[in-house]
Structures are given as C-alpha cells and as structure tokens.
Scaffold this motif. Structure first.
Motif, PDB file in Angstrom:
ATOM      1  N   TYR B  87       0.851  -1.191   0.000  1.00 20.22           N
ATOM      2  CA  TYR B  87       0.000   0.000   0.000  1.00 20.22           C
ATOM      3  C   TYR B  87       0.885   1.239   0.000  1.00 20.22           C
ATOM      4  N   PRO B  88       0.812   2.047  -1.056  1.00 16.01           N
ATOM      5  CA  PRO B  88       1.789   3.130  -1.209  1.00 16.01           C
ATOM      6  C   PRO B  88       1.644   4.224  -0.157  1.00 16.01           C
ATOM      7  N   ASN B  89       0.447   4.351   0.426  1.00 17.10           N
ATOM      8  CA  ASN B  89       0.216   5.440   1.371  1.00 17.10           C
ATOM      9  C   ASN B  89       0.612   5.080   2.797  1.00 17.10           C
ATOM     10  N   MET B  90       0.985   3.820   3.037  1.00 17.30           N
ATOM     11  CA  MET B  90       1.335   3.419   4.395  1.00 17.30           C
ATOM     12  C   MET B  90       2.830   3.131   4.491  1.00 17.30           C
ATOM     13  N   THR B  91       3.352   3.243   5.713  1.00 22.51           N
ATOM     14  CA  THR B  91       4.739   2.860   5.936  1.00 22.51           C
ATOM     15  C   THR B  91       4.837   1.342   5.893  1.00 22.51           C
ATOM     16  N   VAL B  92       6.059   0.854   5.932  1.00 16.53           N
ATOM     17  CA  VAL B  92       6.278  -0.588   5.963  1.00 16.53           C
ATOM     18  C   VAL B  92       5.546  -1.194   7.160  1.00 16.53           C
ATOM     19  N   ARG B  93       5.671  -0.506   8.309  1.00 17.71           N
ATOM     20  CA  ARG B  93       4.990  -0.980   9.512  1.00 17.71           C
ATOM     21  C   ARG B  93       3.480  -1.066   9.263  1.00 17.71           C
ATOM     22  N   GLY B  94       2.935  -0.011   8.653  1.00 15.44           N
ATOM     23  CA  GLY B  94       1.498   0.015   8.370  1.00 15.44           C
ATOM     24  C   GLY B  94       1.098  -1.106   7.425  1.00 15.44           C
ATOM     25  N   ASN B  95       1.933  -1.350   6.439  1.00 14.26           N
ATOM     26  CA  ASN B  95       1.656  -2.410   5.487  1.00 14.26           C
ATOM     27  C   ASN B  95       1.580  -3.775   6.162  1.00 14.26           C
ATOM     28  N   ILE B  96       2.566  -4.030   7.036  1.00 17.40           N
ATOM     29  CA  ILE B  96       2.607  -5.337   7.692  1.00 17.40           C
ATOM     30  C   ILE B  96       1.453  -5.460   8.686  1.00 17.40           C
ATOM     31  N   SER B  97       1.131  -4.317   9.295  1.00 14.22           N
ATOM     32  CA  SER B  97       0.133  -4.324  10.367  1.00 14.22           C
ATOM     33  C   SER B  97      -1.307  -4.412   9.841  1.00 14.22           C
ATOM     34  N   PHE B  98      -1.505  -3.946   8.610  1.00 12.13           N
ATOM     35  CA  PHE B  98      -2.872  -3.759   8.093  1.00 12.13           C
ATOM     36  C   PHE B  98      -3.736  -5.022   8.202  1.00 12.13           C
ATOM     37  N   GLY B  99      -3.179  -6.138   7.757  1.00 11.64           N
ATOM     38  CA  GLY B  99      -3.953  -7.383   7.776  1.00 11.64           C
ATOM     39  C   GLY B  99      -4.345  -7.791   9.197  1.00 11.64           C
ATOM     40  N   MET B 100      -3.405  -7.626  10.121  1.00  7.32           N
ATOM     41  CA  MET B 100      -3.698  -7.997  11.511  1.00  7.32           C
ATOM     42  C   MET B 100      -4.755  -7.068  12.089  1.00  7.32           C
ATOM     43  N   GLU B 101      -4.651  -5.778  11.709  1.00  7.80           N
ATOM     44  CA  GLU B 101      -5.635  -4.798  12.162  1.00  7.80           C
ATOM     45  C   GLU B 101      -7.032  -5.194  11.670  1.00  7.80           C
ATOM     46  N   MET B 102      -7.096  -5.601  10.403  1.00  6.97           N
ATOM     47  CA  MET B 102      -8.387  -5.989   9.830  1.00  6.97           C
ATOM     48  C   MET B 102      -8.948  -7.228  10.517  1.00  6.97           C
ATOM     49  N   HIS B 103      -8.041  -8.058  11.038  1.00 10.86           N
ATOM     50  CA  HIS B 103      -8.504  -9.254  11.730  1.00 10.86           C
ATOM     51  C   HIS B 103      -8.672  -9.014  13.223  1.00 10.86           C
ATOM     52  N   GLY B 104      -8.576  -7.744  13.615  1.00  8.52           N
ATOM     53  CA  GLY B 104      -8.943  -7.381  14.975  1.00  8.52           C
ATOM     54  C   GLY B 104      -7.918  -7.716  16.038  1.00  8.52           C
ATOM     55  N   LEU B 105      -6.626  -7.779  15.657  1.00 13.69           N
ATOM     56  CA  LEU B 105      -5.605  -8.016  16.672  1.00 13.69           C
ATOM     57  C   LEU B 105      -5.332  -6.722  17.448  1.00 13.69           C
ATOM     58  N   ALA B 106      -5.081  -6.847  18.729  1.00 14.19           N
ATOM     59  CA  ALA B 106      -4.807  -5.675  19.552  1.00 14.19           C
ATOM     60  C   ALA B 106      -3.446  -5.105  19.192  1.00 14.19           C
ATOM     61  N   LYS B 107      -3.283  -3.818  19.455  1.00 14.41           N
ATOM     62  CA  LYS B 107      -2.081  -3.127  19.016  1.00 14.41           C
ATOM     63  C   LYS B 107      -0.784  -3.710  19.578  1.00 14.41           C
ATOM     64  N   PRO B 108      -0.695  -3.971  20.904  1.00 11.96           N
ATOM     65  CA  PRO B 108       0.577  -4.521  21.417  1.00 11.96           C
ATOM     66  C   PRO B 108       0.940  -5.845  20.760  1.00 11.96           C
ATOM     67  N   GLU B 109      -0.073  -6.648  20.485  1.00 16.02           N
ATOM     68  CA  GLU B 109       0.166  -7.944  19.846  1.00 16.02           C
ATOM     69  C   GLU B 109       0.701  -7.750  18.421  1.00 16.02           C
ATOM     70  N   ARG B 110       0.096  -6.767  17.742  1.00 14.94           N
ATOM     71  CA  ARG B 110       0.543  -6.460  16.375  1.00 14.94           C
ATOM     72  C   ARG B 110       2.001  -6.022  16.381  1.00 14.94           C
ATOM     73  N   GLU B 111       2.333  -5.115  17.308  1.00 15.71           N
ATOM     74  CA  GLU B 111       3.700  -4.604  17.395  1.00 15.71           C
ATOM     75  C   GLU B 111       4.687  -5.740  17.610  1.00 15.71           C
TER      76      GLU B 111
END
Lengths: 309, 369
Positions: B87-111
């Motif tokens: 995704y060009p508008n997100m950082t690498v972190r955002g890119n990796i995190s996006f799928g987990m975010e969509m699946h409802g993982l909590a932020k500390p777990e995502r990090e």
C-alpha cells in the motif's frame, strides 16, 4: 579491466567546429527570445486589463468614473463601493447587498461539491475494481449525462423538484448540481482508478478489508491529485452557474450569480458602476481563491490522470 | 485427503475454458510449484485457491473444509503478489500491520509480531519508510513479511521474483527456500521460470493450455517427462528432441539417427526397451548432459554409445562448454567439460548416454518409453 568511453568519443560528431562563428552571436541568438517575451508581455497586459479596470474602478467614487477616467487609477481611494455591494446595495426589490446571496452560494456549493466528489470517487472505485454486469453501460450513461445541455432538463427538473418539495430552495439547487456533477466526477475518478493497481485491492481483500475499508484506507489516500481536479472543476461550475440558479431559486435562495445580475439590473437612478465592479469581483473571488490555492495540484492531477489512464 | 485439495476444479470465462478439470492434492508442509508459460492457467488456479476468482466447477478444500463461497480473508491464506502490492500510502509498519488490524488483533500484539517478522526478514531498519523509498528486493521482503504475520495455513506466491534482477532473484530464491525449511508452512508458488520450479519445489505441476501436463517431484519431472511439452519446458538448455526411427542393431532395438551428411548412426536403447517397434517413427529426447565427450560420460552407465559427428558451434559458458551438432535434422546441444578442446568444424566423437534417453510418439507427443 574494461575502459569507460571518454566524453571525447561521446560528443564527437555533434556540432561542427570548423564552422566560423557569426560576428554578433549575442544579439542574433537572443533576438527570437526577446521578441517572444515582448509578445508574451503584450498578451499578458491585454488579458489582465479587464481585471485592472475592475479593481481600479471598484476603488474610486462614481464621479471619477462618470467623468470619463475609466483607465486611470483612483484619485480618491475609497472602499465605499465594496461596503455598498456587500451590505446595502439594492438587489431586486430589497436593499440587502450581496451578502445573503454569497452565503446562499456557499451553502449550496460546499455540500454539492463534497457529495458529488465522494460519490464520483465511489462510482469510479466500483466501476474499475468491482466488475459487474452492465458496468460499461452504466458508465456510458453517466458519461452521456455529462453532455446533455442544461436547457434541455429545465422543465423536467422543475417538475421533479416540485414533486420532491424542493423547488425554490437551496437543497433543491444542491440536488440539481449533484445530479449534473456526478457524471463528471465519476469520469475523473474512473479514469484515475483504472490505472490504480488492482493487485492492491486484492491484497487488501486477502488482508481482510471489506468494500468500504479498501476504499477509505487504500484508494482514497492515493486520490489526492484527482480529488483536487474534481473539486476545482465542480466548484467553478457550480459557483458560476447562472441558469439553474435563475430557474430554480426563489428570492431568498438565489445564488451569487443571480444576485449579481439583479444588482447590475436594479435601476434606481444612476448606474453605480463602482459598486457593480466590486460585486463582480466578490462573485469571482472564491473561484479565484480555489485556483490559487489548489492550482498547482490541478495541473499535476490532470497530468497524472491523463498519462496513467 | 491432503491438506489442500483441488478436486476437478475448472475455470471458464464465458465460453472460454482457461482451466480444465484439475486434481492436485497437497500435503501439509509441501512446496508445490505451478509452472508453465504465460496463459497456461497457473495464475488463475492460484487466484482460485486465494478466492480472488470463483471456481466454475469442482471444489477446492483447505484442511478438509470446502472453500467455495468462503471470502479470501476467511481462508487463512496469505499471498505475495508479483508487483508486491504494497500500500503506497502506508509505511512498511502500516503495510505489515494492516492485515492484523483488519482481523482485529490488539495493538501490542501487532507490534510484537511486526518486530518478530521484521527481525526474521532483516527489515527492522525499514519499518518507518514508505514503499516508494525501498528497492525491489526490500519491497519483496516487506511483501513476504506482510504475508508471514498471518500464520496462514497456505502461502500463495504469484511470480514473486520475476520483477527482480537476475542476481537478486537467485538470492531471494535461496531465502524463500530457507524460510520454507524454517517455517514448514504449505506453499503454492506460481512461476514461469523452470529453474525456480526445480530448485524450490518438493513437487511441480507443469501446466500448459489449461491442463496439468505432469505432477511430480522435480526429479521425476526432469528425468521422466510425461510428454514432449514437459521435456522441452523443463531444463536449460532444454532437452534435445529429434526424429529417429526404430531399427535393429545386433539383434537389439536401436534408434536410427540421420546425421548432417546423410550418414545414419545407430543408438541401441538401454535395457532392450522399444522391442517390437521396428520401423516406427519416434522422437528421441536426450538431455544435453547425456551428450558429452568420451571422458565426461557417466562411468556408471553401461549404455554410452559413441557417434562421430561434426561440431557446428561451441558456446563456452564458464563451467561447461555447450557443443552444437546436427542430428535428425535438428541442432543438438551437448554439455562438455569446459577444458575439452573442441572447435567448430571438428569431427568429434560424442558420447551419448542412452540410459537417459526418452522416447515420444511424434503424433500424440506422449511418452512411449
């Protein structure tokens, strides 16, 4: 080790060093450029002249204009014509100035531009990334809608607005401009999104994003340039529209363009040209502002849309 | 029943059938490569497994659960795309995190997961950059990182290396293989590069024209191609395929081959195969490494035959020299040791290992022996 080619070999053959140089290289070389700039300056003045006349005359008392000094700078500078045009001038039957109509126009143009842009973006997204039967036909019809002359829809639209209970109101005008605007905004966004990689949408699907999430999180953040183009286009068209405003608005819902016409045509004694100039500048100011603020994105957006799409 | 089952799956666009009835059963932890030329249906099949394309008929099941009508997000798969699709508008972190975010993982777990994956792929220092600021290889890693965070049942790779330059491609190939060894996740990998297919896979499905031509281990596909397409597609330089005729040599069946000057040579089949086919026209398939100089020939083979032929061309390739001669009306490439002294125009004895020869029917192109 391989030897890199030297610049001598690369440049050899360009130009002819044996050719003797002309005696006065500076002038003859620069002459076309001088002529070009002179011409450009001339045209620039020619095009800016009306603006100068408007600004200069809106800042001088009426007596100076009627005395025949239209091209001269004001002798006695005054803001009175602006105050008059804004708050006290006779518009039609009431002496309200242009202010209420300026507000009408703002209340009309902001929702109309915002909604038509968002709907256009959504349409473009659906038409390019979610293929469905008849998509091409629907796009064709939307496109066709762009090219129907305004005059043709006046009577059916008046009837529609009447049935909807919106005739003579600002929401009615918003509706009309929305209907006309969607065709263009869809066209812009569809062509922009056609070049947007479909793999990104697929990746987001696998990541678990739904229809609207993909739109908000993936597509919209990358739509800056085309959104600017769309907003400028819609804003200019809707703000400057006269026909719909004159046809579908009542006295209390008239937009700026219609009020300006009424200001100029309200004849109570002498024609106050300085007030008219000030009013016209007020009517032109918002579109001018939008161009100045977003203009550099405009060209960039048009290029992005055309080159990629 | 396997881990990933493709059962009689087909795909049609209107009247055009791009994928014919396909049956593939993948075991857990397998690395299946779908390989074939453009338009063979391999990417379509992958998209069907991903759920990005509907299955026209048949079924695809993961862990015994039919995937018909299941959304891509609910299939517990992860996919790496050819263009990386970051995704060009997100950082690498955002890119990796996006799928987990969509699946409802909590932020500390995502990090925590992002850190782990970034470390595994050595992209920790890139986490706050935008994809536009990364090189091709780095983008490739981020795309894999995004896929890895999902802990998927099946990894899908759609020609992930074809946008990289030659050297990086080889490096990333090794890394993907290491990753597979480390994680043991089931992988389905699409490529048009047969070298990638041979080096990476535990099994290969060679596809052509919407059909799976052969499904087998890299060695099976390479040594025992099912038909002329597979024989010609797998291996580089590709297998020599040339017309011959079955004849008798000292009472044993042999292939009669025409040389450039009209002479014929006899190559007895190994193990007496092709007996009873006298006079039959065949296509003989011999890999370049089975055509070599006398000293380079396989000493364990007892079916090496010498043929004297004219060398048309030599192509030194560093580790080997490819020597081109003429048999059965075709150019034949042999792989010689680099230090063999041979030049174009020489008459030279070619050692042909008939143990490695395969025979095809010229009409059906199917394997005969």
């Amino acid at each position: 080790m391989a030897t890199a080619p030297t610049s001598r070999f690369i440049t050899a053959g360009t130009g002819d060093p044996t050719q003797p140089r002309a005696k006065g290289p500076r002038l003859s070389a620069h002459l076309p450029r001088v002529i070009l700039y002179a011409l450009l300056t001339l045209f620039c003045i020619y095009y800016l002249l009306p603006l100068y006349v408007m600004v200069a005359n809106s800042l001088k008392p009426l007596s100076e204009i009627t005395a025949g000094g239209m091209m001269a700078l004001p002798d006695a500078w005054t803001l009175a014509p602006w105050q008059s045009a804004w708050s006290t001038a006779q518009i039609g039957v009431e002496a309200t100035g242009l202010r209420p109509y300026f507000i009408n126009s703002l209340v009309m143009v902001i929702p109309a531009v915002a909604i038509s842009t968002i709907l256009g973006a959504l349409n473009g997204y659906v038409l390019t990334k979610w293929h469905f039967r008849g998509a091409t036909l629907i796009f064709g019809l939307l496109l066709f809608g762009c090219f129907i002359p305004f005059q043709m829809v006046l009577i059916p639209m008046a009837r529609m607005l009447g049935l909807m209970g919106l005739s003579g109101t600002v929401p009615g005008l918003i509706f009309v401009h929305l209907v006309y605007g969607i065709g263009f905004s869809t066209l812009y966004f569809r062509n922009y999104y056609a070049a947007f990689p479909t793999e990104l949408v697929r990746a987001a699907q696998i990541d678990g994003a739904g229809f609207f999430r993909i739109f908000w999180r993936i597509l919209l953040p990358s739509s800056g340039p085309i959104a600017v183009v769309c907003i400028i286009w819609q804003f200019t068209n809707i703000w400057n529209d006269f026909l719909f405003g004159a046809s579908f608005a009542d006295f209390d819902s008239q937009p700026m363009t219609v009020a300006l016409n009424n200001l100029v045509n309200s004849s109570t004694g002498v024609k106050e040209y300085n007030v008219h100039f000030a009013g016209a500048l007020m009517a032109a100011a918002p579109t001018l502002l939008v161009y100045i603020v977003a203009g550099r994105f405009f060209v960039r957006g048009l290029m992005a849309g055309s080159v990629k799409g | 029943m396997g881990f990933l089952d493709i059962k009689q799956a087909t795909k049609s666009y209107g009247a055009v059938k791009v994928l014919h009835e396909t049956d593939i059963s993948v075991e857990e932890g397998e690395f299946l490569v779908l390989v074939g030329p453009s338009g063979c249906g391999k990417s379509t099949l992958l998209n069907m497994i991903a759920g990005l394309e509907d299955v026209t008929s048949g079924d695809i099941a993961i862990k015994g659960r039919s995937m018909l009508g299941v959304k891509p997000a609910d299939r517990n798969i992860a996919m790496v795309f050819q263009s990386y699709a970051l995704y060009p508008n997100m950082t690498v972190r955002g890119n990796i995190s996006f799928g987990m975010e969509m699946h409802g993982l909590a932020k500390p777990e995502r990090e925590k997961k992002i850190e782990a994956v970034a470390e595994l792929l050595q992209i920790t220092q890139l986490l706050d950059r935008k994809p536009g600021q990364l090189s091709g290889g780095q983008r490739q890693r981020v795309a894999m990182g995004r896929a890895l965070t999902r802990d998927p049942d099946v990894f899908l790779f759609d020609e992930p290396l074809s946008n990289l330059d030659a050297k990086l491609r080889v490096d990333m190939r090794t890394e993907i293989k290491k990753l597979h060894h480390k994680l043991g996740t089931t992988i389905v990998y699409v490529t048009h590069d047969q070298i990638e297919a041979l080096t990476l896979s535990t099994r290969i499905a060679v596809m052509y024209g919407g059909h799976v031509q052969q499904l087998g281990t890299p060695k099976e596909v390479y040594d025992n191609p099912a038909n002329m397409f597979v024989a010609g597609f797998m291996g580089s330089p590709s297998m020599n395929l040339f017309p011959a005729k079955v004849a008798q040599a000292n009472g044993a069946p042999a292939a009669e081959v025409t040389l450039r000057n009209g002479e014929t040579a006899l190559l007895p089949f190994a193990g007496g195969s092709m007996a009873g086919h006298d006079g039959r026209d065949i296509i003989l398939g011999i890999r370049p490494e089975a055509i070599t100089d006398r000293d380079g020939a396989d000493r364990n083979s007892n079916a090496v035959h010498m043929i004297e032929a004219t060398v048309e061309l030599t192509e030194p390739a560093g580790s080997d020299t490819f020597v081109v001669t003429h048999m059965g009306g075709r150019d034949i490439t042999g792989r010689f040791r680099a230090d063999v002294q041979v030049e174009a125009g020489d008459r030279f004895p070619f050692a042909i290992n008939m143990e490695k020869a395969v025979v095809f029917d010229p009409e059906t192109e199917a394997r005969v022996a």
